[in-house]
Scaffold this motif. Structure first.
Motif, PDB file in Angstrom:
ATOM      1  N   ALA A  27      10.489  32.528  70.242  1.00 40.65           N
ATOM      2  CA  ALA A  27      11.272  31.303  70.038  1.00 40.65           C
ATOM      3  C   ALA A  27      10.464  30.253  69.270  1.00 40.65           C
ATOM      4  O   ALA A  27      11.031  29.330  68.678  1.00 40.65           O
ATOM      5  CB  ALA A  27      11.739  30.756  71.385  1.00 40.65           C
ATOM      6  N   VAL A  83      13.277  39.001  76.121  1.00 42.65           N
ATOM      7  CA  VAL A  83      12.686  40.312  75.829  1.00 42.65           C
ATOM      8  C   VAL A  83      11.260  40.081  75.333  1.00 42.65           C
ATOM      9  O   VAL A  83      11.008  39.161  74.521  1.00 42.65           O
ATOM     10  CB  VAL A  83      13.531  41.073  74.774  1.00 42.65           C
ATOM     11  N   GLY A  89      13.955  43.815  68.978  1.00 38.94           N
ATOM     12  CA  GLY A  89      14.691  44.551  67.945  1.00 38.94           C
ATOM     13  C   GLY A  89      14.913  46.024  68.209  1.00 38.94           C
ATOM     14  O   GLY A  89      15.237  46.779  67.296  1.00 38.94           O
ATOM     15  N   GLU A 115      23.731  29.175  77.464  1.00 33.38           N
ATOM     16  CA  GLU A 115      23.196  28.180  76.537  1.00 33.38           C
ATOM     17  C   GLU A 115      22.166  28.926  75.699  1.00 33.38           C
ATOM     18  O   GLU A 115      21.066  29.185  76.164  1.00 33.38           O
ATOM     19  CB  GLU A 115      22.516  27.021  77.285  1.00 33.38           C
ATOM     20  N   ARG A 126      26.373  38.306  67.354  1.00 29.81           N
ATOM     21  CA  ARG A 126      26.589  39.720  66.997  1.00 29.81           C
ATOM     22  C   ARG A 126      27.227  40.490  68.139  1.00 29.81           C
ATOM     23  O   ARG A 126      27.857  41.527  67.921  1.00 29.81           O
ATOM     24  CB  ARG A 126      25.249  40.383  66.628  1.00 29.81           C
TER      25      ARG A 126
HETATM   26  C1  LIG Z   1      17.227  36.883  71.520  1.00 30.60           C
HETATM   27  C2  LIG Z   1      16.538  38.094  72.130  1.00 30.60           C
HETATM   28  C3  LIG Z   1      16.788  38.133  73.624  1.00 30.60           C
HETATM   29  C4  LIG Z   1      17.098  39.360  71.455  1.00 30.60           C
HETATM   30  O1  LIG Z   1      16.466  40.489  72.036  1.00 30.60           O
HETATM   31  P1  LIG Z   1      16.334  41.924  71.311  1.00 30.60           P
HETATM   32  O2  LIG Z   1      16.080  42.938  72.378  1.00 30.60           O
HETATM   33  O3  LIG Z   1      15.365  41.843  70.211  1.00 30.60           O
HETATM   34  O4  LIG Z   1      17.811  42.128  70.722  1.00 30.60           O
HETATM   35  P2  LIG Z   1      18.470  43.532  70.276  1.00 30.60           P
HETATM   36  O5  LIG Z   1      17.406  44.442  69.776  1.00 30.60           O
HETATM   37  O6  LIG Z   1      19.335  44.042  71.356  1.00 30.60           O
HETATM   38  O7  LIG Z   1      19.341  43.034  69.035  1.00 30.60           O
HETATM   39  C5  LIG Z   1      20.733  43.073  69.060  1.00 30.60           C
HETATM   40  C6  LIG Z   1      21.331  42.626  67.752  1.00 30.60           C
HETATM   41  O8  LIG Z   1      21.100  41.246  67.515  1.00 30.60           O
HETATM   42  C7  LIG Z   1      20.434  41.091  66.288  1.00 30.60           C
HETATM   43  N1  LIG Z   1      19.467  40.019  66.451  1.00 30.60           N
HETATM   44  C8  LIG Z   1      18.632  39.833  67.487  1.00 30.60           C
HETATM   45  N2  LIG Z   1      17.883  38.723  67.279  1.00 30.60           N
HETATM   46  C9  LIG Z   1      18.281  38.238  66.085  1.00 30.60           C
HETATM   47  C10 LIG Z   1      17.892  37.141  65.280  1.00 30.60           C
HETATM   48  N3  LIG Z   1      16.963  36.278  65.678  1.00 30.60           N
HETATM   49  N4  LIG Z   1      18.506  36.947  64.102  1.00 30.60           N
HETATM   50  C11 LIG Z   1      19.459  37.797  63.661  1.00 30.60           C
HETATM   51  N5  LIG Z   1      19.860  38.867  64.358  1.00 30.60           N
HETATM   52  C12 LIG Z   1      19.276  39.076  65.547  1.00 30.60           C
HETATM   53  C13 LIG Z   1      19.787  42.410  65.985  1.00 30.60           C
HETATM   54  O9  LIG Z   1      19.631  42.601  64.601  1.00 30.60           O
HETATM   55  C14 LIG Z   1      20.762  43.378  66.581  1.00 30.60           C
HETATM   56  O10 LIG Z   1      21.855  43.587  65.700  1.00 30.60           O
HETATM   57  P3  LIG Z   1      22.546  45.055  65.474  1.00 30.60           P
HETATM   58  O11 LIG Z   1      22.033  45.979  66.529  1.00 30.60           O
HETATM   59  O12 LIG Z   1      23.998  44.773  65.620  1.00 30.60           O
HETATM   60  O13 LIG Z   1      22.132  45.417  64.110  1.00 30.60           O
HETATM   61  C15 LIG Z   1      15.006  38.048  71.856  1.00 30.60           C
HETATM   62  O14 LIG Z   1      14.808  37.834  70.491  1.00 30.60           O
HETATM   63  C16 LIG Z   1      14.230  36.989  72.622  1.00 30.60           C
HETATM   64  O15 LIG Z   1      13.712  37.253  73.723  1.00 30.60           O
HETATM   65  N6  LIG Z   1      14.055  35.807  72.015  1.00 30.60           N
HETATM   66  C17 LIG Z   1      13.174  34.758  72.524  1.00 30.60           C
HETATM   67  C18 LIG Z   1      13.630  34.150  73.816  1.00 30.60           C
HETATM   68  C19 LIG Z   1      14.957  33.476  73.738  1.00 30.60           C
HETATM   69  O16 LIG Z   1      15.217  32.628  72.896  1.00 30.60           O
HETATM   70  N7  LIG Z   1      15.804  33.875  74.680  1.00 30.60           N
HETATM   71  C20 LIG Z   1      17.117  33.344  74.817  1.00 30.60           C
HETATM   72  C21 LIG Z   1      17.118  32.113  75.651  1.00 30.60           C
HETATM   73  S1  LIG Z   1      18.774  31.545  75.672  1.00 30.60           S
END
Ligand SMILES: CC(C)(COP(=O)(O)OP(=O)(O)OC[C@H]1O[C@@H](n2cnc3c(N)ncnc32)[C@H](O)[C@@H]1OP(=O)(O)O)[C@@H](O)C(=O)NCCC(=O)NCCS
Length: 159
Positions: A27, A83, A89, A115, A126
Motif C-alpha cells: 500500500a 496478502v 498477484g 472500505e 475486477r
Molecule cells: C489488494 C490485495 C489484497 C490484492 O491481493 P492479490 O492476492 O494480489 O490479488 P489477486 O492476485 O487475487 O488479484 C485479483 C485480480 O485483481 C487484480 N489486481 C490486484 N491488485 C491490483 C492492482 N493494484 N491494480 C490493478 N489490478 C489489481 C489482478 O490483476 C487480478 O486480476 P485478474 O485475475 O482478473 O487478471 C493486495 O494487493 C494487498 O494486500 N494490498 C495491500 C493491502 C491493502 O491495501 N489491503 C486492502 C485494505 S482495504
C-alpha cells in the motif's frame, strides 16, 4: 498450492505480520510515509485477536504457510483483505473473496461492503464491487483516502 481455511487463535501473530507487511510494502506505493506510519500499527494484540475471532475470518495458505486473510461481519462488512507482499498477484485475494462470498450466501447476506484502499480498489472492481463514495478517514492524526464499495450477491448463485 493455495488453500483457504478458518482462522484459529494460533494465527494471530501471522495475521498481524501480514497486515503490517502488506501496508508497508504494497500500500506504500499509494500512500505517503506519514500515512503508512499511522496505518501500519497494531497497538493492542489482545484487541486484534478478539476482533479476528469475533467473526468468520479466513486464512489463505501457500505451501502450508499463511499468506493472507479476510473476514466477514454479520452485517456484510468485509473489514480485512491483506496478502503478504511476497505472494501478490497469484490469486490469493480472489480465493479469499470467493470464500467470503460463499460464507455470505450461507448466512443469507445479500450485500458485501468494504472500505477499499487506493491499492485495493482495482482488485475489488475486477471482482464486481462498485464504488459508493470516496472518503477521507482519520487514522492516528493522518487523513487517508479510501473508497466505500459494495457488491450484491445472489443467494441462488451458490450451487
Ligand atoms: C489488494 C490485495 C489484497 C490484492 O491481493 P492479490 O492476492 O494480489 O490479488 P489477486 O492476485 O487475487 O488479484 C485479483 C485480480 O485483481 C487484480 N489486481 C490486484 N491488485 C491490483 C492492482 N493494484 N491494480 C490493478 N489490478 C489489481 C489482478 O490483476 C487480478 O486480476 P485478474 O485475475 O482478473 O487478471 C493486495 O494487493 C494487498 O494486500 N494490498 C495491500 C493491502 C491493502 O491495501 N489491503 C486492502 C485494505 S482495504
Amino acid at each position: 498450492m493455495l488453500q483457504v481455511r478458518r482462522y484459529t487463535a494460533d494465527d494471530c501473530d501471522d495475521t498481524i505480520a501480514i497486515f503490517l507487511a502488506a501496508i508497508r510494502e504494497v500500500a506504500s506505493r499509494d500512500y505517503g510515509p506519514a500515512e503508512i506510519e499511522a496505518w501500519a500499527k497494531v497497538e493492542d494484540r489482545a484487541a486484534w485477536a478478539e476482533r479476528r475471532a469475533s467473526r468468520p475470518t479466513f486464512i489463505i495458505e501457500h505451501a502450508g504457510h499463511p499468506i493472507g486473510f479476510s473476514d466477514l461481519e454479520p452485517n456484510g462488512h468485509l473489514d480485512m483483505m491483506f496478502v503478504h507482499p511476497a505472494h501478490q498477484g497469484i490469486g490469493a485475494a480472489s480465493l479469499l473473496l470467493a470464500k467470503v462470498e460463499e460464507e455470505a450466501k450461507k448466512l443469507g447476506i445479500g450485500r458485501i461492503f468494504t472500505e477499499a484502499s487506493l491499492t485495493a480498489r482495482p482488485f475489488f472492481e475486477r471482482r464486481g464491487f462498485t464504488v459508493i463514495a470516496r472518503q477521507s478517514v482519520e487514522k492516528r492524526g493522518q487523513r487517508l483516502t479510501n473508497f466505500r464499495m459494495e457488491k450484491y450477491i445472489s443467494a441462488t448463485a451458490l450451487s
